[in-house]
Design an enzyme around this catalytic site. Sequence first.
Site, PDB file in Angstrom:
ATOM      1  N   ASP A 296       0.886  -1.279  -0.015  1.00  9.72           N
ATOM      2  CA  ASP A 296      -0.385  -0.283   0.069  1.00  9.72           C
ATOM      3  C   ASP A 296       1.091   1.845   0.023  1.00  9.72           C
ATOM      4  O   ASP A 296       2.441   1.010  -0.128  1.00  9.72           O
ATOM      5  CB  ASP A 296      -0.819  -0.316   1.429  1.00  9.72           C
ATOM      6  CG  ASP A 296      -2.092   0.592   1.326  1.00  9.72           C
ATOM      7  OD1 ASP A 296      -2.363   1.685   0.577  1.00  9.72           O
ATOM      8  OD2 ASP A 296      -2.470   0.805   1.828  1.00  9.72           O
ATOM      9  N   HIS A 297       0.318   2.546  -0.451  1.00 11.60           N
ATOM     10  CA  HIS A 297       0.737   3.817  -0.152  1.00 11.60           C
ATOM     11  C   HIS A 297       1.045   4.124   1.008  1.00 11.60           C
ATOM     12  O   HIS A 297      -0.494   4.420   1.193  1.00 11.60           O
ATOM     13  CB  HIS A 297       0.599   4.995  -1.205  1.00 11.60           C
ATOM     14  CG  HIS A 297       1.242   4.093  -2.767  1.00 11.60           C
ATOM     15  ND1 HIS A 297       0.201   4.104  -4.203  1.00 11.60           N
ATOM     16  CD2 HIS A 297       2.169   3.777  -3.473  1.00 11.60           C
ATOM     17  CE1 HIS A 297       0.703   3.905  -4.927  1.00 11.60           C
ATOM     18  NE2 HIS A 297       2.240   3.653  -4.539  1.00 11.60           N
ATOM     19  N   PHE A 471      -5.401   4.104   0.662  1.00 11.60           N
ATOM     20  CA  PHE A 471      -6.065   3.736   0.075  1.00 11.60           C
ATOM     21  C   PHE A 471      -6.061   2.665  -1.084  1.00 11.60           C
ATOM     22  O   PHE A 471      -7.073   2.573  -2.200  1.00 11.60           O
ATOM     23  CB  PHE A 471      -7.458   3.844   0.126  1.00 11.60           C
ATOM     24  CG  PHE A 471      -7.578   5.290   0.787  1.00 11.60           C
ATOM     25  CD1 PHE A 471      -7.825   5.019   2.168  1.00 11.60           C
ATOM     26  CD2 PHE A 471      -7.799   7.081   0.355  1.00 11.60           C
ATOM     27  CE1 PHE A 471      -8.298   6.328   2.910  1.00 11.60           C
ATOM     28  CE2 PHE A 471      -8.078   8.558   1.232  1.00 11.60           C
ATOM     29  CZ  PHE A 471      -8.289   7.566   2.768  1.00 11.60           C
ATOM     30  N   HIS A 472      -4.622   2.159  -1.175  1.00  7.19           N
ATOM     31  CA  HIS A 472      -4.193   1.575  -2.433  1.00  7.19           C
ATOM     32  C   HIS A 472      -4.065  -0.513  -2.331  1.00  7.19           C
ATOM     33  O   HIS A 472      -2.704  -0.100  -2.421  1.00  7.19           O
ATOM     34  CB  HIS A 472      -3.298   1.856  -3.408  1.00  7.19           C
ATOM     35  CG  HIS A 472      -3.517   3.623  -3.519  1.00  7.19           C
ATOM     36  ND1 HIS A 472      -2.393   4.527  -3.847  1.00  7.19           N
ATOM     37  CD2 HIS A 472      -4.808   3.932  -4.065  1.00  7.19           C
ATOM     38  CE1 HIS A 472      -2.927   6.233  -4.313  1.00  7.19           C
ATOM     39  NE2 HIS A 472      -4.845   5.546  -4.014  1.00  7.19           N
ATOM     40  N   PRO A 473      -3.902  -0.944  -1.232  1.00 10.32           N
ATOM     41  CA  PRO A 473      -3.631  -2.023  -1.066  1.00 10.32           C
ATOM     42  C   PRO A 473      -3.718  -2.906  -2.468  1.00 10.32           C
ATOM     43  O   PRO A 473      -4.682  -2.458  -3.027  1.00 10.32           O
ATOM     44  CB  PRO A 473      -4.779  -1.866   0.201  1.00 10.32           C
ATOM     45  CG  PRO A 473      -6.259  -1.467  -0.418  1.00 10.32           C
ATOM     46  CD  PRO A 473      -5.754  -0.387  -0.751  1.00 10.32           C
TER      47      PRO A 473
END
Length: 547
Positions: A296-297, A471-473
């Site tokens: 994730d970020h 919110f980038h899993p």
Amino acid sequence: METFDYVIIGAGSAGSVLANRLGEDPANRICVLEAGGKDWHPYIHLPAGFIKTFHMKSVNWAYQQEPGPWTGGRSIYAPRGKTLGGSSSINGHIYNRGQRQDFDTWAQLGNRGWGYPDVLPYFKRLERRVGEGDETYRGREGRLTVTTMDWNDPLCEAFMEGAVSLGIPRNPDYNGAIQEGVSYCQRTIENGLRMSAAKAFLHPARKRGNVDVRTHAHVTNIIFEGKRAVGVRYLKGGKGGTPVEVRANKEVILSGGAYNSPQVLQLSGVGSPELLQLHGIEVRHALPGVGEGLQDHYAPRSVARVKNIQTINELRRGLSLWVEALKWATTRRGLLSLSPTMVYCFWHSGETTESSDLQLTFTPASYKEGVQGQLEDEPGMTVASWQQRPESRGYVRIRSADPFVPPIIQTNYLVEDIDRRVVVAGMKLARRLLASAPLAPYYAYEDFPGPKVQSDDEFLAAATERGTTTFHPGCTCRMGPADARWAVVDDQLRVHGLQGLRVVDASIMPRMISANLNASTLMIADKASDMIRGKTAPEAVRFPVSA
Ligand SMILES: Cc1cc2nc3c(=O)[nH]c(=O)nc-3n(C[C@H](O)[C@H](O)[C@H](O)COP(=O)(O)OP(=O)(O)OC[C@H]3O[C@@H](n4cnc5c(N)ncnc54)[C@H](O)[C@@H]3O)c2cc1C
């Protein structure tokens, strides 16, 4: 038992595209099972409604991550869409594909047909780009409308000028030939309304009559006969609901997203034998990569107080808000049509870095305690900064054999040294950008991390104290060759060692990309649809050989 050709688990970004493409063939009968409800809520469609859906449990799984070694003991909130359109119905609407090297790296990991020249035709096929764009890279005839931010704000202009003053050029299209530079953001918004994957793909597909979409259908497990997936079991109405089984003649396609797809596999007996046995689940198929490799970020958000100008913080109150509501109702523009971010800046953390490894976003607003979701009362502006391609990896593992107990989500942000170094470089660049000469008329002082923070260690401490997910899993059912211990699916997205089962969503990414994940998840699903239907892939784009 009812029988379909395909059963798709999850009506999110990927599931919506799949339903649309597979349904193009009138002979196909498709069932889509979605745990959430219909996407009727006005906050889904009003772009600024993301601030509300962010915490709204009726459309959001609202997960909590486990505290990690570098999150200062904090458990970070992890929203996920739980409605038609999935996370594309509650996301920040940003359209960002990533860089050429992201996909070339996927191919180099042993995934044939996933290099940039192969995936570019799918990005083009999906989109209806409105505005600037070189036809080599941009599509004009797809269903997904992509527009450019149309909010005139002196602070955004000053921020962009500030970037230019630091040597970061303006880039008219970060989804074109080069990502690096500073640009107004591109959004999946059309005529002042969110363009979710459901709106673009699922709803049109339903009208054809061969796609049966079932909401409040919480999938508990996949049904197998030997090593073949033959159907799906779900609870109609969710927890405590009626058990129902549907059969898939051709394939079961798992599109539950990066947290839920590995959870459904594990609940179905596919995963690490130790984990399954721990929860008393019979091992159907040992596949140790399931749930492992989560990326994730991680973004700290730097905040400055603003003077001499109004920011969004004040506009969303009292009379100003009514004026904005009227503006939206009459012109579909203004505050209520905005995304959480307005300007994008891609840059590199060091002179020798091969391509931009930093992503920074600018918003003429600030959030309580540096967290997205609740605006502050006094004027502020925010630069979020994150490392585009982190090395740290975590996992998603079931906590219980009960499908309604959220899985354990451990992202392990910043455990790799390089990630810590790049995040610190991002915060330092954010400080320089906010304090640049063109922003000086509006810059009052730095609120976070604040002037006391000067050394790398102090920046890192601030990052661990306040960073959050972007919110980038992804990467929890990674695509790779059968002999790679970490791989869950092959390059046709079929689960290794099983038949009749594919995973198609953000979880199959083998490595994190330099982007927010919606655009590439849609691309993955579009490409998968050709594989499933046995259609020839569009011709790879040929780029001129550079001198
Ligand atoms: C708050 C937020 C902001 C974001 N902002 C951006 C942005 O601005 N730009 C961008 O590109 N990306 C953004 N993203 C990320 C992007 O939206 C996601 O990466 C993308 O939508 C993932 O697609 P997916 O198909 O993998 O999963 P999802 O779209 O999440 O779809 C999964 C679906 O499966 C359903 N499901 C899960 N488990 C079950 C089950 N057991 N039974 C039945 N159904 C189930 C879910 O309810 C959901 O509808 C954001 C995400 C969030 C949450």
